[in-house]
Each structure stands twice: as C-alpha cells, then as structure tokens.
Design a protein around this motif. Structure first.
Motif, PDB file in Angstrom:
ATOM      1  N   UNK A  16      -0.084  -7.821  -2.458  1.00  0.00           N
ATOM      2  CA  UNK A  16      -1.227  -6.962  -3.051  1.00  0.00           C
ATOM      3  C   UNK A  16      -0.791  -5.474  -3.091  1.00  0.00           C
ATOM      4  N   UNK A  17      -1.629  -4.722  -3.691  1.00  0.00           N
ATOM      5  CA  UNK A  17      -1.310  -3.220  -4.033  1.00  0.00           C
ATOM      6  C   UNK A  17      -2.733  -2.414  -3.795  1.00  0.00           C
ATOM      7  N   UNK A  18      -2.463  -1.287  -3.245  1.00  0.00           N
ATOM      8  CA  UNK A  18      -3.528  -0.592  -2.988  1.00  0.00           C
ATOM      9  C   UNK A  18      -3.123   1.045  -3.851  1.00  0.00           C
ATOM     10  N   UNK A  19      -3.657   1.112  -4.567  1.00  0.00           N
ATOM     11  CA  UNK A  19      -3.708   2.742  -5.306  1.00  0.00           C
ATOM     12  C   UNK A  19      -4.625   3.660  -4.559  1.00  0.00           C
ATOM     13  N   UNK A  60      -7.715  -2.429  -1.579  1.00  0.00           N
ATOM     14  CA  UNK A  60      -6.414  -3.283  -1.661  1.00  0.00           C
ATOM     15  C   UNK A  60      -6.909  -4.607  -2.528  1.00  0.00           C
ATOM     16  N   UNK A  61      -5.692  -4.831  -3.666  1.00  0.00           N
ATOM     17  CA  UNK A  61      -6.448  -5.969  -4.593  1.00  0.00           C
ATOM     18  C   UNK A  61      -5.173  -6.748  -4.814  1.00  0.00           C
ATOM     19  N   UNK A  62      -5.183  -7.968  -4.965  1.00  0.00           N
ATOM     20  CA  UNK A  62      -4.178  -9.210  -5.080  1.00  0.00           C
ATOM     21  C   UNK A  62      -3.393  -8.968  -6.272  1.00  0.00           C
ATOM     22  N   UNK A  63      -2.314  -8.948  -6.376  1.00  0.00           N
ATOM     23  CA  UNK A  63      -1.439  -8.900  -7.432  1.00  0.00           C
ATOM     24  C   UNK A  63      -0.925 -10.067  -7.966  1.00  0.00           C
ATOM     25  N   UNK A  64      -0.440 -11.127  -7.170  1.00  0.00           N
ATOM     26  CA  UNK A  64       0.225 -12.309  -7.413  1.00  0.00           C
ATOM     27  C   UNK A  64       0.358 -13.067  -6.119  1.00  0.00           C
ATOM     28  N   UNK A  75      -1.661 -15.030 -10.926  1.00  0.00           N
ATOM     29  CA  UNK A  75      -1.587 -13.250 -11.073  1.00  0.00           C
ATOM     30  C   UNK A  75      -2.951 -12.880 -11.543  1.00  0.00           C
ATOM     31  N   UNK A  76      -2.879 -11.490 -11.262  1.00  0.00           N
ATOM     32  CA  UNK A  76      -4.011 -10.951 -11.829  1.00  0.00           C
ATOM     33  C   UNK A  76      -3.896 -10.863 -13.174  1.00  0.00           C
ATOM     34  N   UNK A  77      -4.761 -10.567 -13.750  1.00  0.00           N
ATOM     35  CA  UNK A  77      -4.828 -10.558 -15.239  1.00  0.00           C
ATOM     36  C   UNK A  77      -4.215  -9.004 -15.894  1.00  0.00           C
ATOM     37  N   UNK A  78      -4.133  -8.250 -14.950  1.00  0.00           N
ATOM     38  CA  UNK A  78      -3.642  -6.851 -15.261  1.00  0.00           C
ATOM     39  C   UNK A  78      -1.915  -7.234 -15.120  1.00  0.00           C
TER      40      UNK A  78
END
Length: 117
Positions: free
Chosen positions: A37-40, A45-49, A59-62
């Motif tokens: 996850x990452x948090x800008x 916090x968002x799931x990345x992979x 995977x997230x679309x980004x």
C-alpha cells in the motif's frame, strides 16, 4: 516482533527504478497474501499491488505495466519492483501480509519513496 521488515525506499528522478523488500522470519509466506500500500501526503492509504496465496496478482490501474510484485518463499519475503517511476508515485509504502484464514495479519512500518521532478 509482529511486524514486517521493509527496506528499499529512496529518492529517484522520474523514470527511475526502485525495489522494495518486505520480510518476516518464521512464517510460511506461501500461506499469506502479500500486498503493498502507499500513502501520499494528505491522502488515504491505497492498495498498489497484491499477490494472493494462490499466486493470483492484482495491481492498481495507476501502476499496471510498471510495478511487479513477487513472493520469495525461500527468503520468507515479498518484493515490489518499481520501474518508470513518476512524481505521483511518491509516498510512504507499507507492506501487509494476511494469512489465508484472515488472521494473523502483519504490517511494516513503512518506507519512503520520493520521485522528484
């Protein structure tokens, strides 16, 4: 210690690469889903992979096509290979592992990734 050990963050220019690692000794990682996850700053916090215990990967679309998540059974670890990094990839990256029964669950303390422009 009931935490995952993370490493590999850093400061890179746009287009650069980084490899994050996450490990925990004395667990059978193949029985866990591993996720990053990452948090800008100022954001949730968002799931990345994520890689499930059955090897299914999401995977997230980004980050599709740029990031690769892997599980390394012999090292009791997961990794996140990040290529073609963009400034919007900047944030604190957290590793999470959840047993396929739903418990236990472990988190890492987070590692900073900064892509400067």
């Amino acid at each position: 210690q009931d935490q995952l050990e993370e490493s590999g963050g850093g400061l890179v220019p746009p287009g650069g690469s980084l490899r994050l690692s996450c490990a925990k000794s004395r667990i059978n990682v193949s029985a866990y889903s591993g996720a990053w996850y990452r948090q800008a700053p100022g954001k949730q916090r968002e799931l990345v992979a994520k890689i499930l215990s059955n090897d299914e990967i999401h995977y997230s679309d980004s980050v599709k096509g740029r990031f690769t998540i892997s599980r390394h059974d012999a090292e009791s670890a997961w990794s996140l290979e990040m290529n073609s990094l963009k400034p919007e990839d900047t944030g604190v990256y957290f590793c999470n592992a959840v047993h396929f029964w739903g418990t236990p669950s472990y988190w890492g303390r987070g590692t900073q990734v900064t892509v400067f422009s």
